[in-house]
Design a protein around this motif. Structure first.
Motif, short mmCIF file in Angstrom:
data_model
loop_
_atom_site.label_atom_id
_atom_site.label_comp_id
_atom_site.label_asym_id
_atom_site.label_seq_id
_atom_site.Cartn_x
_atom_site.Cartn_y
_atom_site.Cartn_z
N ALA A 380 0.83 -1.21 0.00
CA ALA A 380 0.00 0.00 0.00
C ALA A 380 0.86 1.26 0.00
N ALA A 381 2.00 1.20 0.67
CA ALA A 381 2.88 2.38 0.78
C ALA A 381 3.47 2.77 -0.57
N ARG A 382 3.54 1.81 -1.50
CA ARG A 382 4.10 2.12 -2.83
C ARG A 382 3.25 3.12 -3.59
N GLN A 383 2.01 3.28 -3.15
CA GLN A 383 1.13 4.26 -3.81
C GLN A 383 1.50 5.69 -3.41
N TYR A 384 2.39 5.83 -2.44
CA TYR A 384 2.76 7.16 -1.95
C TYR A 384 4.29 7.31 -2.00
N PRO A 385 4.86 7.36 -3.22
CA PRO A 385 6.32 7.45 -3.34
C PRO A 385 6.88 8.67 -2.62
N GLY A 386 7.93 8.43 -1.85
CA GLY A 386 8.55 9.51 -1.09
C GLY A 386 7.91 9.74 0.27
N GLN A 387 6.75 9.12 0.50
CA GLN A 387 6.04 9.32 1.77
C GLN A 387 5.80 7.99 2.49
N GLU A 388 6.62 7.00 2.14
CA GLU A 388 6.42 5.66 2.70
C GLU A 388 6.49 5.64 4.22
N ARG A 389 7.48 6.33 4.79
CA ARG A 389 7.63 6.33 6.25
C ARG A 389 6.40 6.96 6.92
N ALA A 390 5.93 8.06 6.37
CA ALA A 390 4.74 8.71 6.94
C ALA A 390 3.53 7.79 6.86
N PHE A 391 3.43 7.04 5.75
CA PHE A 391 2.31 6.11 5.60
C PHE A 391 2.39 4.99 6.64
N PHE A 392 3.60 4.47 6.86
CA PHE A 392 3.79 3.42 7.87
C PHE A 392 3.34 3.92 9.24
N GLU A 393 3.72 5.16 9.59
CA GLU A 393 3.34 5.72 10.89
C GLU A 393 1.83 5.91 10.98
N PHE A 394 1.23 6.31 9.85
CA PHE A 394 -0.23 6.51 9.83
C PHE A 394 -0.94 5.19 10.10
N VAL A 395 -0.50 4.12 9.42
CA VAL A 395 -1.13 2.81 9.60
C VAL A 395 -0.93 2.32 11.03
N LYS A 396 0.27 2.55 11.56
CA LYS A 396 0.60 2.09 12.91
C LYS A 396 -0.33 2.68 13.96
N SER A 397 -0.77 3.91 13.74
CA SER A 397 -1.60 4.60 14.73
C SER A 397 -3.08 4.61 14.38
N ASN A 398 -3.45 3.93 13.28
CA ASN A 398 -4.85 3.98 12.83
C ASN A 398 -5.42 2.56 12.75
N ALA A 399 -6.21 2.20 13.74
CA ALA A 399 -6.77 0.84 13.82
C ALA A 399 -7.70 0.55 12.65
N GLN A 400 -8.44 1.56 12.20
CA GLN A 400 -9.38 1.36 11.09
C GLN A 400 -8.62 1.03 9.80
N MET A 401 -7.51 1.73 9.57
CA MET A 401 -6.71 1.46 8.37
C MET A 401 -6.09 0.06 8.45
N GLN A 402 -5.66 -0.33 9.64
CA GLN A 402 -5.11 -1.68 9.81
C GLN A 402 -6.15 -2.73 9.45
N GLN A 403 -7.39 -2.50 9.88
CA GLN A 403 -8.46 -3.44 9.60
C GLN A 403 -8.75 -3.50 8.10
N GLN A 404 -8.69 -2.34 7.42
CA GLN A 404 -8.93 -2.31 5.98
C GLN A 404 -7.88 -3.13 5.23
N LEU A 405 -6.65 -3.12 5.71
CA LEU A 405 -5.59 -3.90 5.08
C LEU A 405 -5.67 -5.37 5.46
N ARG A 406 -6.08 -5.65 6.70
CA ARG A 406 -6.12 -7.02 7.19
C ARG A 406 -7.30 -7.80 6.61
N ALA A 407 -8.45 -7.15 6.44
CA ALA A 407 -9.69 -7.84 6.05
C ALA A 407 -9.55 -8.65 4.76
#
Length: 444
Positions: A380-407
């Motif tokens: 999923a982070a590949r969709q945001y080139p140059g912002q991968e680290r920020a995306f990782f941090e966003f997912v880490k702190s967002n339970a809803q986003m984690q569920q969207q990826l896990r489902a």
């Protein structure tokens, strides 16, 4: 604490319980006494702050904590005793909340829809068909020819030839708003492929028919949503000079083409193309197999569904389809979108199948591993080139986003588990038949 059931209709449940004023007061006092030895306030030594002062300063906050703890304990007791699993988060309300005063009894109501009992099924009784497609010589040849087109070069057309769609024109250009040139609107000897839609809509069309050596004036209107605000919606004129008109020339399907794509020779490239095509066929065939499995389960399983889940799913479907039909409307400031009967029918199917798959995964202890989750986040982070680290941090702190990826990972693992135990018959078909089967999925 006494719990009273107030509603038991279908899947709807309701309960009432009371936390007495004496009970709440005793717990607040106990917490104050526990904290007293460590409290230090100006004018008093550590551990010597009088209880009335502690109560005045910390009592209200501790009372809030005690209420929350009491409610949590009561809901856990209700669910433990009943064995219910709520379809959604239970709704908890305090009776006379605004009128309630510390020291008096606090009565709460709890309401929710319980998940139904999901009937079990035998995987071995399911009969499924899996389409199998082999990458034949014609398909491989077509894929190689497409690669050759993507690696095409351009050669000068005969002097005086008019540019056609697909040709490359080498141009100088300068853009003007009125009589004034604007920043970023100038380029020299730019190789533009007509029909590539790489320039503003309408720009390339006006260069069709141009000849080398000609000057062409192109008039366009920047899109209203154009990235540069000072140009958005503006009419502009581009003065262009055409240096050359070049015709596309596809690369030869040979060892040189293979090397351009990282292969040792043409034979190795053919092997890679064959492998890629068959992987694509397997992926497409899996989608058809999955639909067949879901159709079989939908016809086999019948049980009461939580109305709130169906309603929420129907609203989501209606909202999503509305935006697909109105792609220019990106916000959510539209009016109410009422689900149709078709939306409700689709929602009913999705909720039923979702519950069946979730129950199968729960019973069989199917889980998404940390490694699978990490891979999903990386993809999923590949969709945001140059912002991968920020995306990782966003997912880490967002339970809803984690569920969207896990489902979807969980669903695929459950599907694979069911298929592994079903009676699956392989059927070899043509690429065209597989394509028709895939197109039929979108019609349902």
């Amino acid at each position: 604490m006494q719990v009273t059931q107030t509603l038991n209709e279908g899947l709807k449940r309701g309960y009432s319980f009371t936390l007495t004023g004496e009970e709440l007061e005793a717990k607040v006092t106990a917490k104050l006494a526990e904290a007293q030895p460590e409290v230090e306030i100006k004018g008093f030594r550590k551990g010597k702050v009088p209880m009335p002062i502690l109560r005045k300063q910390f009592g209200d906050r501790l009372l809030g904590d005690v209420l929350n703890e009491g409610v949590d304990a009561a809901v856990k007791e209700i669910l433990s005793t009943s064995g219910d699993r709520p379809a959604l988060e239970p709704k908890i309300e305090m009776e006379n909340g605004e009128a309630w005063k510390p020291g008096s009894d606090a009565t709460f109501t709890v309401s929710y829809e319980a998940l139904p009992e999901i009937p079990s099924f035998d995987r071995g009784e399911l009969e499924l068909e899996r389409l199998v497609v082999k990458a034949d010589e014609a398909a491989v040849t077509e894929a190689l020819e497409n690669l050759a087109k993507s690696a095409q070069s351009f050669e000068d057309r005969r002097k005086g030839s008019k540019a056609k769609d697909g040709d490359q024109v080498v141009i100088d250009f300068e853009g003007f708003l009125g009589d004034e040139p604007f920043e970023g609107g100038k380029g020299e000897e730019y190789p533009l492929v007509l029909g590539s839609n790489s320039f503003i809509p309408g720009f390339e069309d006006q260069l069709v028919g141009a000849k080398a050596g000609e000057d062409v004036e192109v008039k366009v209107t920047f899109p209203a949503e154009y990235g540069a605000a000072h140009l958005a919606g503006q009419e502009a004129t581009f003065k262009c000079h055409v240096h050359a008109v070049k015709a596309p020339k596809a690369a030869e399907v040979d060892d040189e083409l293979a090397k351009k794509f990282g292969s040792e020779d043409l034979a190795a490239l053919k092997a890679q193309v064959t492998e890629r095509l068959e992987a694509e066929y397997v992926g497409a065939a899996r989608a058809v197999l999955k639909r067949g499995l879901l159709d079989a389960l939908d016809g086999k399983m019948d049980f009461e569904l939580p109305p709130s889940l169906v309603e929420a799913e129907a609203n989501q479907i209606a909202h999503q389809l509305w935006h697909e039909e109105n792609p220019d409307h990106h916000g959510h400031d539209h009016g109410n979108i009422e689900p149709t009967e078709e939306h409700k029918a689709l929602a009913t199917r999705r909720v039923r199948l979702g519950l069946v798959l979730a129950e199968m995964g729960r019973v069989e202890k199917i889980e998404v591993t940390d490694a699978e989750m990490t891979q999903a986040v990386m993809n999923a982070a590949r969709q945001y080139p140059g912002q991968e680290r920020a995306f990782f941090e966003f997912v880490k702190s967002n339970a809803q986003m984690q569920q969207q990826l896990r489902a979807p990972i969980f669903e695929d693992k459950v599907i694979d588990f069911i298929v592994s135990g079903a009676k699956v018959t392989d059927k070899e078909v043509s690429k065209e038949d597989l394509q028709k089967a895939i197109e039929a999925l979108d019609e349902l």
